[in-house]
Design a protein around this motif. Structure first.
Motif, PDB file in Angstrom:
ATOM      1  N   SER A 117       0.830  -1.203   0.000  1.00  0.00           N
ATOM      2  CA  SER A 117       0.000   0.000   0.000  1.00  0.00           C
ATOM      3  C   SER A 117       0.863   1.251   0.000  1.00  0.00           C
ATOM      4  N   PHE A 118       0.240   2.346  -0.400  1.00  0.00           N
ATOM      5  CA  PHE A 118       0.914   3.647  -0.442  1.00  0.00           C
ATOM      6  C   PHE A 118      -0.141   4.711  -0.178  1.00  0.00           C
ATOM      7  N   ARG A 119       0.175   5.678   0.702  1.00  0.00           N
ATOM      8  CA  ARG A 119      -0.789   6.744   1.042  1.00  0.00           C
ATOM      9  C   ARG A 119      -0.562   7.977   0.183  1.00  0.00           C
ATOM     10  N   LEU A 120      -1.670   8.570  -0.258  1.00  0.00           N
ATOM     11  CA  LEU A 120      -1.629   9.791  -1.060  1.00  0.00           C
ATOM     12  C   LEU A 120      -2.329  10.908  -0.287  1.00  0.00           C
ATOM     13  N   ARG A 121      -1.661  12.026  -0.124  1.00  0.00           N
ATOM     14  CA  ARG A 121      -2.217  13.145   0.637  1.00  0.00           C
ATOM     15  C   ARG A 121      -3.433  13.760  -0.061  1.00  0.00           C
ATOM     16  N   PRO A 122      -4.278  14.453   0.686  1.00  0.00           N
ATOM     17  CA  PRO A 122      -5.447  15.100   0.080  1.00  0.00           C
ATOM     18  C   PRO A 122      -5.044  16.206  -0.901  1.00  0.00           C
ATOM     19  N   HIS A 123      -5.865  16.441  -1.880  1.00  0.00           N
ATOM     20  CA  HIS A 123      -5.787  17.526  -2.859  1.00  0.00           C
ATOM     21  C   HIS A 123      -4.639  17.418  -3.858  1.00  0.00           C
ATOM     22  N   THR A 124      -3.430  17.106  -3.424  1.00  0.00           N
ATOM     23  CA  THR A 124      -2.279  17.140  -4.331  1.00  0.00           C
ATOM     24  C   THR A 124      -1.507  15.826  -4.402  1.00  0.00           C
ATOM     25  N   GLY A 125      -1.952  14.800  -3.712  1.00  0.00           N
ATOM     26  CA  GLY A 125      -1.208  13.542  -3.670  1.00  0.00           C
ATOM     27  C   GLY A 125      -1.212  12.846  -5.015  1.00  0.00           C
ATOM     28  N   GLY A 126      -0.071  12.311  -5.369  1.00  0.00           N
ATOM     29  CA  GLY A 126       0.038  11.589  -6.629  1.00  0.00           C
ATOM     30  C   GLY A 126       1.304  10.764  -6.665  1.00  0.00           C
ATOM     31  N   ALA A 127       1.400   9.920  -7.672  1.00  0.00           N
ATOM     32  CA  ALA A 127       2.576   9.076  -7.833  1.00  0.00           C
ATOM     33  C   ALA A 127       2.816   8.843  -9.320  1.00  0.00           C
ATOM     34  N   SER A 128       3.983   8.344  -9.635  1.00  0.00           N
ATOM     35  CA  SER A 128       4.351   8.111 -11.033  1.00  0.00           C
ATOM     36  C   SER A 128       3.734   6.809 -11.546  1.00  0.00           C
ATOM     37  N   GLU A 129       4.004   6.521 -12.794  1.00  0.00           N
ATOM     38  CA  GLU A 129       3.462   5.293 -13.380  1.00  0.00           C
ATOM     39  C   GLU A 129       4.119   4.041 -12.819  1.00  0.00           C
ATOM     40  N   ARG A 130       5.168   4.201 -12.032  1.00  0.00           N
ATOM     41  CA  ARG A 130       5.793   3.034 -11.396  1.00  0.00           C
ATOM     42  C   ARG A 130       4.929   2.450 -10.286  1.00  0.00           C
ATOM     43  N   LEU A 131       4.024   3.265  -9.713  1.00  0.00           N
ATOM     44  CA  LEU A 131       3.137   2.770  -8.661  1.00  0.00           C
ATOM     45  C   LEU A 131       1.923   2.106  -9.302  1.00  0.00           C
ATOM     46  N   LYS A 132       1.803   0.810  -9.136  1.00  0.00           N
ATOM     47  CA  LYS A 132       0.698   0.023  -9.704  1.00  0.00           C
ATOM     48  C   LYS A 132      -0.424  -0.095  -8.684  1.00  0.00           C
ATOM     49  N   VAL A 133      -1.668   0.080  -9.135  1.00  0.00           N
ATOM     50  CA  VAL A 133      -2.811   0.087  -8.215  1.00  0.00           C
ATOM     51  C   VAL A 133      -3.975  -0.717  -8.772  1.00  0.00           C
ATOM     52  N   ARG A 134      -4.730  -1.324  -7.849  1.00  0.00           N
ATOM     53  CA  ARG A 134      -5.971  -2.034  -8.213  1.00  0.00           C
ATOM     54  C   ARG A 134      -7.132  -1.692  -7.280  1.00  0.00           C
ATOM     55  N   SER A 135      -6.832  -1.125  -6.103  1.00  0.00           N
ATOM     56  CA  SER A 135      -7.908  -0.772  -5.181  1.00  0.00           C
ATOM     57  C   SER A 135      -7.461   0.395  -4.305  1.00  0.00           C
ATOM     58  N   VAL A 136      -8.445   1.016  -3.638  1.00  0.00           N
ATOM     59  CA  VAL A 136      -8.166   2.209  -2.834  1.00  0.00           C
ATOM     60  C   VAL A 136      -9.180   2.299  -1.697  1.00  0.00           C
ATOM     61  N   VAL A 137      -8.759   2.914  -0.593  1.00  0.00           N
ATOM     62  CA  VAL A 137      -9.661   3.234   0.508  1.00  0.00           C
ATOM     63  C   VAL A 137      -9.368   4.679   0.918  1.00  0.00           C
ATOM     64  N   PHE A 138     -10.422   5.425   1.230  1.00  0.00           N
ATOM     65  CA  PHE A 138     -10.295   6.827   1.609  1.00  0.00           C
ATOM     66  C   PHE A 138     -10.580   6.980   3.097  1.00  0.00           C
ATOM     67  N   GLY A 139      -9.887   7.940   3.706  1.00  0.00           N
ATOM     68  CA  GLY A 139     -10.124   8.238   5.120  1.00  0.00           C
ATOM     69  C   GLY A 139      -8.971   7.847   5.984  1.00  0.00           C
TER      70      GLY A 139
END
Length: 114
Positions: free
Chosen positions: A92-114
């Motif tokens: 897992s990797f956390r992304l900050r509110p409003h401006t969080g992001g990552a490059s194409e190297r970070l692979k994702v299939r699911s997400v949870v907010f909060g």
């Protein structure tokens, strides 16, 4: 009789104030991610005002697609935790509110907010 009417009005106003001030249980904003469709097309997926504290399998990059999503961008007002696997499993990797992001190297299939 008049006291009962005043009491009913005050009670109704108090209940309305409590119901209006209750916070919503959804992040406000958009969450975006890029992926390659099963047909081979580059596209961007997104979630608008996603629910808080609920695992969300990202549309288009679930188990039906061998390619995971990448380049997640969190434009919501709450923290987003992305996962490499479906059902919020794997790394897992956390992304900050409003401006969080990552490059194409970070692979994702699911997400949870909060």
């Amino acid at each position: 009789m008049r006291l009962r009417s005043v009491l009913t009005t005050v009670l109704g106003a108090a209940l309305l104030a409590v119901s209006v001030s209750t916070p919503a249980s959804a992040a406000s904003g958009r969450f975006l991610y890029d992926y390659v469709t099963v047909e081979g097309y580059d596209t961007t997926g997104f979630l608008i005002d996603p629910a808080d504290n609920e695992c969300i399998n990202l549309p288009g990059v679930g188990q039906e697609n061998p390619e995971p999503g990448h380049t997640p961008r969190n434009r919501t007002d709450t923290w987003a935790t992305v996962f490499t696997g479906t059902d919020c499993e794997g790394d897992s990797f956390r992304l900050r509110p409003h401006t969080g992001g990552a490059s194409e190297r970070l692979k994702v299939r699911s997400v949870v907010f909060g």
